[in-house]
Motif scaffolding. Structure first.
Motif, short mmCIF file in Angstrom:
data_model
loop_
_atom_site.label_atom_id
_atom_site.label_comp_id
_atom_site.label_asym_id
_atom_site.label_seq_id
_atom_site.Cartn_x
_atom_site.Cartn_y
_atom_site.Cartn_z
N LEU A 111 32.31 -56.00 99.95
CA LEU A 111 32.07 -54.68 100.55
C LEU A 111 30.58 -54.44 100.80
O LEU A 111 30.20 -53.88 101.83
CB LEU A 111 32.62 -53.57 99.63
N SER A 112 29.76 -54.85 99.86
CA SER A 112 28.32 -54.62 100.06
C SER A 112 27.76 -55.53 101.15
O SER A 112 26.79 -55.16 101.82
CB SER A 112 27.56 -54.81 98.74
N THR A 113 28.39 -56.68 101.35
CA THR A 113 27.98 -57.54 102.46
C THR A 113 28.42 -56.95 103.79
O THR A 113 27.69 -57.00 104.79
CB THR A 113 28.59 -58.95 102.27
N ALA A 114 29.62 -56.38 103.79
CA ALA A 114 30.13 -55.77 105.04
C ALA A 114 29.42 -54.48 105.39
O ALA A 114 29.31 -54.13 106.57
CB ALA A 114 31.63 -55.52 104.88
N HIS A 115 28.93 -53.77 104.39
CA HIS A 115 28.28 -52.47 104.62
C HIS A 115 26.96 -52.41 103.85
O HIS A 115 26.78 -51.58 102.95
CB HIS A 115 29.20 -51.33 104.16
N PRO A 116 26.02 -53.29 104.21
CA PRO A 116 24.78 -53.36 103.43
C PRO A 116 23.94 -52.09 103.52
O PRO A 116 23.10 -51.84 102.65
CB PRO A 116 24.06 -54.56 104.04
N GLU A 117 24.15 -51.34 104.58
CA GLU A 117 23.37 -50.11 104.74
C GLU A 117 23.87 -48.99 103.83
O GLU A 117 23.22 -47.95 103.69
CB GLU A 117 23.45 -49.64 106.20
N HIS A 118 25.05 -49.18 103.22
CA HIS A 118 25.64 -48.10 102.44
C HIS A 118 25.95 -48.49 100.99
O HIS A 118 25.56 -47.79 100.06
CB HIS A 118 26.93 -47.63 103.12
N TYR A 119 26.65 -49.59 100.80
CA TYR A 119 27.10 -49.93 99.45
C TYR A 119 26.09 -50.81 98.71
O TYR A 119 25.60 -51.81 99.25
CB TYR A 119 28.45 -50.66 99.52
N LEU A 120 25.83 -50.43 97.48
CA LEU A 120 24.95 -51.19 96.60
C LEU A 120 25.81 -51.75 95.46
O LEU A 120 26.45 -50.98 94.73
CB LEU A 120 23.86 -50.28 96.03
N PRO A 121 25.84 -53.07 95.29
CA PRO A 121 26.80 -53.66 94.35
C PRO A 121 26.30 -53.70 92.89
O PRO A 121 25.18 -54.08 92.62
CB PRO A 121 26.97 -55.09 94.89
N PHE A 122 27.17 -53.28 91.98
CA PHE A 122 26.98 -53.48 90.55
C PHE A 122 28.06 -54.48 90.11
O PHE A 122 29.19 -54.41 90.58
CB PHE A 122 27.18 -52.17 89.77
N CYS A 123 27.71 -55.37 89.20
CA CYS A 123 28.73 -56.32 88.72
C CYS A 123 29.30 -55.83 87.39
O CYS A 123 28.60 -55.31 86.53
CB CYS A 123 28.17 -57.73 88.59
N TYR A 124 30.62 -55.98 87.29
CA TYR A 124 31.34 -55.61 86.06
C TYR A 124 31.29 -56.79 85.11
O TYR A 124 31.58 -57.93 85.51
CB TYR A 124 32.79 -55.29 86.45
N LEU A 125 30.92 -56.55 83.88
CA LEU A 125 30.89 -57.61 82.87
C LEU A 125 31.66 -57.16 81.64
O LEU A 125 31.69 -55.97 81.31
CB LEU A 125 29.44 -57.95 82.47
N ASP A 126 32.26 -58.15 80.97
CA ASP A 126 32.93 -57.88 79.70
C ASP A 126 32.22 -58.71 78.64
O ASP A 126 32.30 -59.94 78.65
CB ASP A 126 34.41 -58.26 79.80
N PRO A 127 31.52 -58.06 77.73
CA PRO A 127 30.73 -58.82 76.73
C PRO A 127 31.56 -59.74 75.87
O PRO A 127 31.01 -60.69 75.27
CB PRO A 127 30.09 -57.70 75.88
N ARG A 128 32.86 -59.53 75.80
CA ARG A 128 33.71 -60.38 74.97
C ARG A 128 33.77 -61.81 75.50
O ARG A 128 34.16 -62.73 74.79
CB ARG A 128 35.13 -59.82 74.90
N HIS A 129 33.38 -62.00 76.76
CA HIS A 129 33.43 -63.35 77.31
C HIS A 129 32.19 -64.16 76.95
O HIS A 129 32.03 -65.29 77.40
CB HIS A 129 33.58 -63.27 78.84
N GLU A 130 31.32 -63.55 76.18
CA GLU A 130 30.14 -64.19 75.60
C GLU A 130 29.35 -65.02 76.62
O GLU A 130 28.94 -64.48 77.65
CB GLU A 130 30.56 -65.00 74.37
N GLY A 131 29.19 -66.32 76.41
CA GLY A 131 28.32 -67.11 77.28
C GLY A 131 28.73 -67.06 78.74
O GLY A 131 27.88 -67.04 79.65
#
Lengths: 253, 255
Positions: B68-88
């Motif tokens: 989505l952020s690639t398709a709409h770079p002028e509007h959407y700013l991407p945050f990545c979701y992480l789950d700390p339980r996945h450790e490394g």
């Protein structure tokens, strides 16, 4: 514009930017609201809400922005004279029930009799389903929400009463859309209806002829109630109905 | 220009009329009604909001955000979701997303932010100069087992000075939350979610300064307009309002 659901008075859990009736009136007027149905916050906690009604009524300006919505507790032995006094002496234009705070069921005989009596007196009844997000309540003061279905069943049992579902949430209003449409005596207060496309979807579910602008001021920010309307991309007719005409007919103002 | 720093997307979300398809275009249009021209988006999963996602589900969610952020770079700013339980593997996912241009990290309810499992993420976020948007709520009912409170955020902020942590949901944190995070200057708060309760924002500005408060909506579960009304209806100076609506976001996101 007419606001169907505002309050005045202190809130015990935090300081409000406006709480005195004159302050609430100023906030509403600044937002373009000409008339507002206002009930006393003290009535939620006083043992007898009649005292709170009288205190608020004494501070309202004749012909001012704020119109009294008296709180009635059908669980108390004095609910009939409270209702009568509210209409005849205090100038109330509606009454409000707080079943959650006053600990009664809407299918109790007293509650049903109260609804019928309000209908006979020509006073619309706001059944307030909640005052705040349950998660945000004081941990020692958890007040359960009133089920929207129970309020609808109460309205069904008292066809002469005009019932407003106060503080209903988006999912409830949408989910009960057919039931609301089926009852000619039910309206929806918008003060706690929220979703990204909430206005449009509630209009589709309930119809703009049943929706009423409500701010929940001074607990909620008035600007939020108005921007919610903008987000619904309302037609002129829908906006007029929701912000003015429906309430005007209901309250006869 | 207004920045909404807290918005969710997901392939499971439908169009507003209930039909199948992407709601991203509608969400942009609805946001722009209110002058919101940039939205920081994260996905909590493509099968709904996943509290305990698998690593594959995290990757799929982040791929969607990056699309989505690639398709709409002028509007959407991407945050990545992480789950700390996945450790490394979590750090590997962070680097994969960082290489593709994410501007922030989203942590939700799988692990309290005060848990040592989160420390490597907070350290790496500081190195990458990425803000960490951490869900937090002080609930009187319904608190999840691993859901962070303001005390957890404060503890993380104390252990990681220099990491920009944004504690989400001011209305859910309340006055206690503001006071908890106040001593940690790199901990911010966003306004997203919760009802538009009057007076809380002014309280936060008084105790944190407007420089530590960001506008966010938590759309689509919440309305852009209702949430924006928290700011536009608050008793703020124009300078404070500008910081909350865009100035702080531009500073933190280095735009």
């Amino acid at each position: 514009m007419i606001d169907i659901n505002a309050y005045a008075g202190p809130w015990p859990f935090r300081a409000l930017p406006a709480s005195a009736p004159s302050e609430v009136a100023d906030v509403l007027q600044a937002a373009g609201i000409a008339r507002a149905l206002v009930s006393p916050l003290e009535a939620l906690f006083f043992e007898d809400p009649r005292v709170a009604n009288e205190r608020l009524a004494a501070r309202l300006q004749p012909e001012g922005t704020l119109l009294l919505c008296a709180v009635v507790n059908p669980r108390l032995a004095n609910w009939r004279p409270v209702l009568t006094t509210a209409r005849e002496s205090l100038g109330a234009r509606a009454i409000k029930l707080h079943p959650g705070y006053h600990l009664y069921e809407l299918d109790s005989p007293a509650a049903r009799e109260c609804l019928a009596a309000a209908g006979e007196a020509g006073l619309p009844v706001i059944i307030q389903l909640r005052m705040q997000d349950a998660r945000a309540q004081h941990p020692l003061c958890r007040i359960p929400d009133v089920p929207a279905a129970a309020a609808l069943e109460a309205a069904r049992s008292a066809p002469g009463a005009q019932v407003v579902l106060g503080g209903i949430r988006f999912a409830e209003a949408r989910g009960q859309g057919d039931a609301i449409r089926a009852l000619a005596n039910v309206w929806v207060d918008l003060s706690q209806v929220e979703y990204v496309d909430g206005m449009r979807q509630v209009i589709q579910a309930v119809g703009s002829d049943r929706l009423l602008l409500g701010t929940h001021a001074p607990l909620f920010n008035v600007r939020s109630a108005l921007l919610k309307l903008d987000e619904g991309l309302l037609s002129d007719a829908e906006r007029a109905a929701i912000t003015r005409e429906n309430a005007r007919r209901l309250l006869r103002v | 220009m207004i920045y909404d720093t807290h918005v969710h997307v997901g392939r499971a979300m439908r169009r507003f009329d209930g039909s199948a398809g992407e709601a991203a275009e509608e969400m942009m249009a609805r946001a722009r009604l209110h002058g919101i021209e940039r939205q920081c988006i994260s996905s909590l999963g493509n099968r709904g909001y996943l509290a305990y996602p698998t690593l594959a589900e995290v990757r799929e969610a982040n791929d969607h955000v990056l699309e989505l952020s690639t398709a709409h770079p002028e509007h959407y700013l991407p945050f990545c979701y992480l789950d700390p339980r996945h450790e490394g593997a979590t750090l590997d996912e962070l680097h994969r997303c960082s290489d593709r241009g994410v501007v922030g990290i989203k942590l939700w309810v799988s692990c309290k932010v005060s848990d040592p499992l989160v420390d490597p993420i907070l350290e790496r976020a500081a190195a990458l100069r990425l803000p960490v948007l951490q869900h937090a709520w002080n609930k009187s009912v319904g608190q999840r087992e691993h859901e962070s409170t303001s005390a957890d955020v404060a503890e993380a902020g104390r252990r990681h000075p220099g990491t920009c942590i944004i504690a989400a949901h001011l209305m859910g944190l309340g006055c206690r939350g503001v006071l908890d995070i106040a001593p940690m200057p790199d901990v911010h708060v966003d306004l997203s979610g919760g009802d538009p309760e009057a007076g809380i924002l002014e309280y936060a500005v008084r105790h944190l300064g407007a420089e530590r408060v960001l506008f966010g909506s938590d759309a689509p579960g919440r309305s852009y307009g209702v949430q924006l009304g928290k700011v536009l209806g608050a008793d703020l100076t124009p300078g404070q309002r500008d910081l909350i609506l865009w100035g702080n976001a531009e500073r933190i996101l280095r735009l």
